[in-house]
Design a protein around this motif. Structure first.
Motif, PDB file in Angstrom:
ATOM      1  N   UNK A 524       0.813  -1.233   0.000  1.00  0.00           N
ATOM      2  CA  UNK A 524       0.000   0.000   0.000  1.00  0.00           C
ATOM      3  C   UNK A 524       0.840   1.274   0.000  1.00  0.00           C
ATOM      4  N   UNK A 525       1.881   1.277   0.837  1.00  0.00           N
ATOM      5  CA  UNK A 525       2.694   2.500   0.912  1.00  0.00           C
ATOM      6  C   UNK A 525       3.485   2.713  -0.377  1.00  0.00           C
ATOM      7  N   UNK A 526       3.921   1.631  -1.022  1.00  0.00           N
ATOM      8  CA  UNK A 526       4.652   1.770  -2.286  1.00  0.00           C
ATOM      9  C   UNK A 526       3.779   2.423  -3.345  1.00  0.00           C
ATOM     10  N   UNK A 527       2.521   1.996  -3.425  1.00  0.00           N
ATOM     11  CA  UNK A 527       1.595   2.572  -4.411  1.00  0.00           C
ATOM     12  C   UNK A 527       1.416   4.063  -4.156  1.00  0.00           C
ATOM     13  N   UNK A 528       1.210   4.416  -2.899  1.00  0.00           N
ATOM     14  CA  UNK A 528       1.002   5.835  -2.567  1.00  0.00           C
ATOM     15  C   UNK A 528       2.241   6.665  -2.873  1.00  0.00           C
ATOM     16  N   UNK A 529       3.408   6.141  -2.515  1.00  0.00           N
ATOM     17  CA  UNK A 529       4.647   6.905  -2.731  1.00  0.00           C
ATOM     18  C   UNK A 529       4.933   7.064  -4.218  1.00  0.00           C
ATOM     19  N   UNK A 530       4.717   6.007  -4.989  1.00  0.00           N
ATOM     20  CA  UNK A 530       4.940   6.101  -6.440  1.00  0.00           C
ATOM     21  C   UNK A 530       4.013   7.146  -7.057  1.00  0.00           C
ATOM     22  N   UNK A 531       2.746   7.094  -6.678  1.00  0.00           N
ATOM     23  CA  UNK A 531       1.791   8.055  -7.238  1.00  0.00           C
ATOM     24  C   UNK A 531       2.135   9.491  -6.826  1.00  0.00           C
ATOM     25  N   UNK A 532       2.448   9.666  -5.554  1.00  0.00           N
ATOM     26  CA  UNK A 532       2.734  11.032  -5.086  1.00  0.00           C
ATOM     27  C   UNK A 532       4.031  11.563  -5.698  1.00  0.00           C
ATOM     28  N   UNK A 533       5.026  10.682  -5.890  1.00  0.00           N
ATOM     29  CA  UNK A 533       6.292  11.116  -6.484  1.00  0.00           C
ATOM     30  C   UNK A 533       6.088  11.544  -7.932  1.00  0.00           C
ATOM     31  N   UNK A 534       5.361  10.722  -8.710  1.00  0.00           N
ATOM     32  CA  UNK A 534       5.097  11.085 -10.103  1.00  0.00           C
ATOM     33  C   UNK A 534       4.295  12.367 -10.204  1.00  0.00           C
ATOM     34  N   UNK A 535       3.245  12.480  -9.388  1.00  0.00           N
ATOM     35  CA  UNK A 535       2.409  13.692  -9.412  1.00  0.00           C
ATOM     36  C   UNK A 535       3.204  14.927  -9.012  1.00  0.00           C
ATOM     37  N   UNK A 536       4.063  14.761  -8.021  1.00  0.00           N
ATOM     38  CA  UNK A 536       4.828  15.918  -7.546  1.00  0.00           C
ATOM     39  C   UNK A 536       5.701  16.501  -8.659  1.00  0.00           C
ATOM     40  N   UNK A 537       6.394  15.646  -9.381  1.00  0.00           N
ATOM     41  CA  UNK A 537       7.292  16.152 -10.413  1.00  0.00           C
ATOM     42  C   UNK A 537       6.537  16.684 -11.625  1.00  0.00           C
ATOM     43  N   UNK A 538       5.376  16.117 -11.909  1.00  0.00           N
ATOM     44  CA  UNK A 538       4.570  16.688 -12.988  1.00  0.00           C
ATOM     45  C   UNK A 538       3.999  18.035 -12.560  1.00  0.00           C
ATOM     46  N   UNK A 539       3.570  18.129 -11.316  1.00  0.00           N
ATOM     47  CA  UNK A 539       3.034  19.399 -10.811  1.00  0.00           C
ATOM     48  C   UNK A 539       4.113  20.485 -10.826  1.00  0.00           C
ATOM     49  N   UNK A 540       5.331  20.108 -10.482  1.00  0.00           N
ATOM     50  CA  UNK A 540       6.430  21.083 -10.520  1.00  0.00           C
ATOM     51  C   UNK A 540       6.603  21.617 -11.934  1.00  0.00           C
ATOM     52  N   UNK A 541       6.513  20.748 -12.928  1.00  0.00           N
ATOM     53  CA  UNK A 541       6.677  21.187 -14.312  1.00  0.00           C
ATOM     54  C   UNK A 541       5.493  22.033 -14.785  1.00  0.00           C
ATOM     55  N   UNK A 542       4.282  21.655 -14.395  1.00  0.00           N
ATOM     56  CA  UNK A 542       3.101  22.456 -14.753  1.00  0.00           C
ATOM     57  C   UNK A 542       3.214  23.848 -14.138  1.00  0.00           C
ATOM     58  N   UNK A 543       3.627  23.893 -12.879  1.00  0.00           N
ATOM     59  CA  UNK A 543       3.791  25.197 -12.210  1.00  0.00           C
ATOM     60  C   UNK A 543       4.875  26.018 -12.901  1.00  0.00           C
ATOM     61  N   UNK A 544       5.926  25.341 -13.346  1.00  0.00           N
ATOM     62  CA  UNK A 544       7.000  26.045 -14.058  1.00  0.00           C
ATOM     63  C   UNK A 544       6.497  26.619 -15.380  1.00  0.00           C
ATOM     64  N   UNK A 545       5.692  25.840 -16.111  1.00  0.00           N
ATOM     65  CA  UNK A 545       5.136  26.328 -17.378  1.00  0.00           C
ATOM     66  C   UNK A 545       4.154  27.481 -17.138  1.00  0.00           C
ATOM     67  N   UNK A 546       3.409  27.383 -16.060  1.00  0.00           N
ATOM     68  CA  UNK A 546       2.492  28.476 -15.717  1.00  0.00           C
ATOM     69  C   UNK A 546       3.262  29.748 -15.398  1.00  0.00           C
ATOM     70  N   UNK A 547       4.422  29.576 -14.714  1.00  0.00           N
ATOM     71  CA  UNK A 547       5.230  30.755 -14.392  1.00  0.00           C
ATOM     72  C   UNK A 547       5.784  31.400 -15.662  1.00  0.00           C
ATOM     73  N   UNK A 548       6.065  30.593 -16.675  1.00  0.00           N
ATOM     74  CA  UNK A 548       6.530  31.155 -17.961  1.00  0.00           C
ATOM     75  C   UNK A 548       5.432  32.005 -18.586  1.00  0.00           C
ATOM     76  N   UNK A 549       4.169  31.487 -18.571  1.00  0.00           N
ATOM     77  CA  UNK A 549       3.042  32.248 -19.134  1.00  0.00           C
ATOM     78  C   UNK A 549       2.830  33.551 -18.363  1.00  0.00           C
ATOM     79  N   UNK A 550       2.915  33.444 -17.024  1.00  0.00           N
ATOM     80  CA  UNK A 550       2.699  34.648 -16.223  1.00  0.00           C
ATOM     81  C   UNK A 550       3.824  35.666 -16.437  1.00  0.00           C
TER      82      UNK A 550
END
Length: 714
Positions: A524-550
């Motif tokens: 259970x913890x492996x599934x949660x950590x994998x999902x949160x790790x992938x989401x975190x790095x994608x969110x960082x990139x989305x936020x970075x792209x948003x900062x470029x637009x702003x």
């Protein structure tokens, strides 16, 4: 024996002429003292010539020893006949006779010292005779007897401590010691020379290689005599042991060695072993490490070659025991670290077919049989066999983790398409399906590695722990922690990298979910950590792209109150171009629903910023309103093209708001009132009354009609 007869007659019966008997006894003792004095003078001269003045002297000490023994016996008989009681009577009768008797005892003591020195002299002559016949064991025995007589160490002769004390205080004592040490040194030197002729050890070095040759005589009787004598004569085997360790034992364990064994060297008189190996430092030592079976076989040849010198020195020690004391610690540690541990199997198939434990046990017995090691004390090899399963589990885990680390280092952008048939509609109807997307080939290899681990049998044997227990969890934990570190810069700066890492994490999550029946540790913890790790790095990139637009929109300004100018339109087009570039690297990589959600979020931020910029105007002329309408129209035209399906743009929360803003840029006061419709019209979905009033004031001049329209916006 006349003197003894006189004393006997003195004490037989009760004679009337005691004075005559006493005189006769005194005469007998004096005569004995004279004989002793003359003998001691001759002995002293012999000793002085040999051990003080070092003059040529060819007199045999045997003559003196025989005379000394005879005199000693006569004196002993004489004193025994007199006895303590007789001496007391004599003392009462004549003080002079008593003194003579004590002198006689002292002469006997001196005679014993002389006899002791004569024995030493005789042994020195025997040593010379034995050396002439090259009988080294006889010489060794004689030297041992000499040492015992000189130093009083374990002598079997009945020599009193007083004799030893007087002997060691004599002037000749130091000379005798020097002569003994010279003889001992010459003996050891001679034995070493003869040993070196029988046991020839040579080493030739070349720029990149070395050739070591061991040439051992097959004359076993002579070889054993020399070896026994050499090792018992205070021999220091350090040089021999260092040669064997540095030039034979260490290379046999650490390097590939070419071995030639010739049992008929030098016309059959010698055994020869030749070792050839490289001395160049290898680039990768593991590639050049010899097989443990070759190491064992070469060791056996080495021991077989040297077995001729492995003589018994005493009941508990052999020559190999002495050599082992100098080399076995280093040898056993090298065998363990450089030979046995690297030979531990890395797969279950290798483990099941391995004979390593049996081979090591057999090799240990051979070392023990040759007395090179003591199996009760030197337990390195037996401990290895006991810990073999632990070494195997560690080796297997290390190999798997090393492979995982190598996979983690690979480029994430080397990607491939997975689940090509699983479109978003299929995934929506069946959540267990993995969506169509691109993943790194390294992620696929990582999954294959974990599947190989799971395909391993649960146990090597009954009662043996699972060799790969918990490894899957360690692998995934390593992936989660190491990939962001290894690819840190690229994950931050290249959008495709973060998208692929997100997909990889989801791909691994999906694999873990499919293997719940395999009892993966920490599922259970492996599934949660994998999902949160992938989401975190994608969110960082989305936020970075948003900062470029702003950052682009930060330059969006209305320089002229009457006309829009070219700058706003250029900035809007730049934002749309940025989104289009992002589309090119994400659309074919991310799953469709993830891609859509990410672009909806980016468009939402962009549209909100654009709407706020418009609402910042306090006065909008008709010309500017028309230009703003055209500007908004560009966004409304280009934004749908960023999606797989143009209609997906409606999922952008501010999309309708932007459409309504375009309508309001061209609307009349009446249309404003109708769109608001007393708070129930379409505008109320995205705007509140204050925003509508602000826009009416900016678009229309201050008239009664505008005031009336504003009053209707509540």
């Amino acid at each position: 024996m006349a003197e003894t007869q006189v004393l006997l007659e003195t004490y037989q019966g009760q004679g009337n002429n005691n004075a005559t008997n006493i005189e006769a006894t005194k005469a007998a003792i004096k005569k004995m003292l004279v004989r002793i004095e003359r003998f001691q003078t001759r002995v002293r001269k012999h000793i002085d010539e040999n051990y003080v003045d070092f003059m040529p002297n060819h007199t045999s000490p045997d003559i003196f020893l025989e005379k000394s023994s005879a005199l000693g016996d006569e004196i002993s008989d004489l004193l025994a006949t007199v006895g303590n009681e007789g001496l007391s009577v004599l003392s009462d009768a004549s003080v002079e006779l008593a003194a003579l008797s004590r002198d006689l005892r002292e002469k006997l003591f001196g005679l014993r010292v002389s006899e002791h020195i004569l024995k030493l002299d005789d042994l020195f002559q025997c040593v010379e005779e034995a050396k002439a016949t090259k009988d080294c064991l006889v010489v060794l025995d004689l030297m041992g007897r000499l040492r015992s007589l000189i130093y009083g160490e374990g002598t079997s002769d009945d020599i009193s401590p007083d004799v030893e004390r007087i002997f060691q205080s004599l002037e000749c004592y130091e000379s005798i010691k020097v002569k003994y040490h010279v003889q001992a040194h010459l003996l050891q030197q001679n034995l070493q020379e003869r040993f070196d002729r029988l046991v020839q050890l040579s080493c030739k070095s070349f720029p990149t290689s070395k050739c070591v040759t061991l040439l051992i005589s097959k004359d076993e009787a002579l070889l054993q005599d020399i070896v026994i004598a050499l090792f018992q004569e205070s021999y220091n085997p350090t040089k021999l042991c260092a040669f064997l360790l540095e030039n034979c034992i260490e290379p046999l364990i650490q390097k590939p060695v070419s071995v030639e064994y010739n049992v008929n060297a030098k016309d059959g008189s010698h055994i020869q072993l030749t070792l050839s190996y490289s001395i160049k430092e290898p680039d990768t030592s593991s590639l050049l490490r010899p097989n443990y079976k070759d190491v064992f076989e070469h060791f056996r040849l080495l021991l077989k070659t040297l077995c001729g010198i492995n003589s018994s020195l005493n009941g508990t020690q052999h020559v190999f025991t002495v050599i082992g004391d100098h080399v076995k610690e280093r040898m056993l540690q090298l065998l363990l670290d450089e030979c046995l541990i690297p030979a531990v199997p890395e797969t279950m198939d290798e483990y099941n077919s391995s004979t390593l434990c049996e081979d090591v046990a057999e090799f240990e017995h051979q070392l023990a049989d040759t007395f090179l090691i003591n199996p009760e004390l030197d337990t390195t090899l037996s401990e290895f066999t006991k810990q073999f399963d632990t070494y195997y589990r560690n080796r297997l885990s290390e190999r798997v983790l090393a492979t995982a680390r190598e996979i983690i280092q690979r480029d994430l952008q080397d990607m491939t398409l997975v689940a090509p048939s699983n479109l978003s509609a299929n995934v929506a109807s069946d959540p267990l399906l993995f969506p169509r997307c691109m993943v790194s080939k390294s992620a696929q290899d990582f999954v294959k590695l974990m599947e190989r681990v799971l395909r391993q049998p649960d146990k090597a044997a009954e009662g043996t722990p699972d060799p790969l227990g918990g490894v899957i969890g360690l692998l995934l934990d390593a992936y989660i922690n190491e990939v962001p570190k290894v690819h840190k810069k690229l994950l931050k700066s290249i959008p495709q990298q973060s998208a692929l890492f997100y997909n990889n994490c989801m791909y691994l999550t999906h694999w873990v979910a499919q293997h719940t029946k395999d009892n993966i540790d920490g599922f259970p913890s492996l599934v949660k950590i994998l999902q949160s790790t992938g989401n975190k790095h994608l969110r960082v990139q989305v936020s970075y792209q948003e900062s470029i637009l702003m950052d682009i929109m930060s330059s969006f300004e209305f320089e002229n109150p009457h006309t829009l100018g070219t700058a706003p339109l250029r900035l809007v087009r730049q934002c749309l171009r940025q989104l289009e570039l992002l589309k090119n690297v994400w659309q074919q990589v991310l799953p469709e629903n993830v891609y859509n959600n990410s672009f909806c979020e980016l468009l939402q931020a962009f549209i909100n910023e654009l709407v706020q910029r418009v609402f910042s105007l306090r006065d909008i002329s008709a010309t500017m309103a028309s230009e703003l309408s055209d500007l908004i129209d560009v966004v409304l035209e280009k934004a749908p093209l960023l999606f797989h399906d143009k209609n997906d743009v409606v999922h952008v929360r501010s999309w309708l708001k932007l459409q309504q803003l375009k309508i309001m840029m061209n609307a009349s006061l009446k249309e404003f009132s109708e769109l608001w419709c007393d708070g129930v019209g379409p505008l109320t979905a995205n705007y509140h009354a204050g925003e509508i009033k602000h826009l009416i004031r900016a678009l229309f001049q201050d008239t009664d009609r505008r005031a009336k329209a504003i009053t209707q916006i509540v």
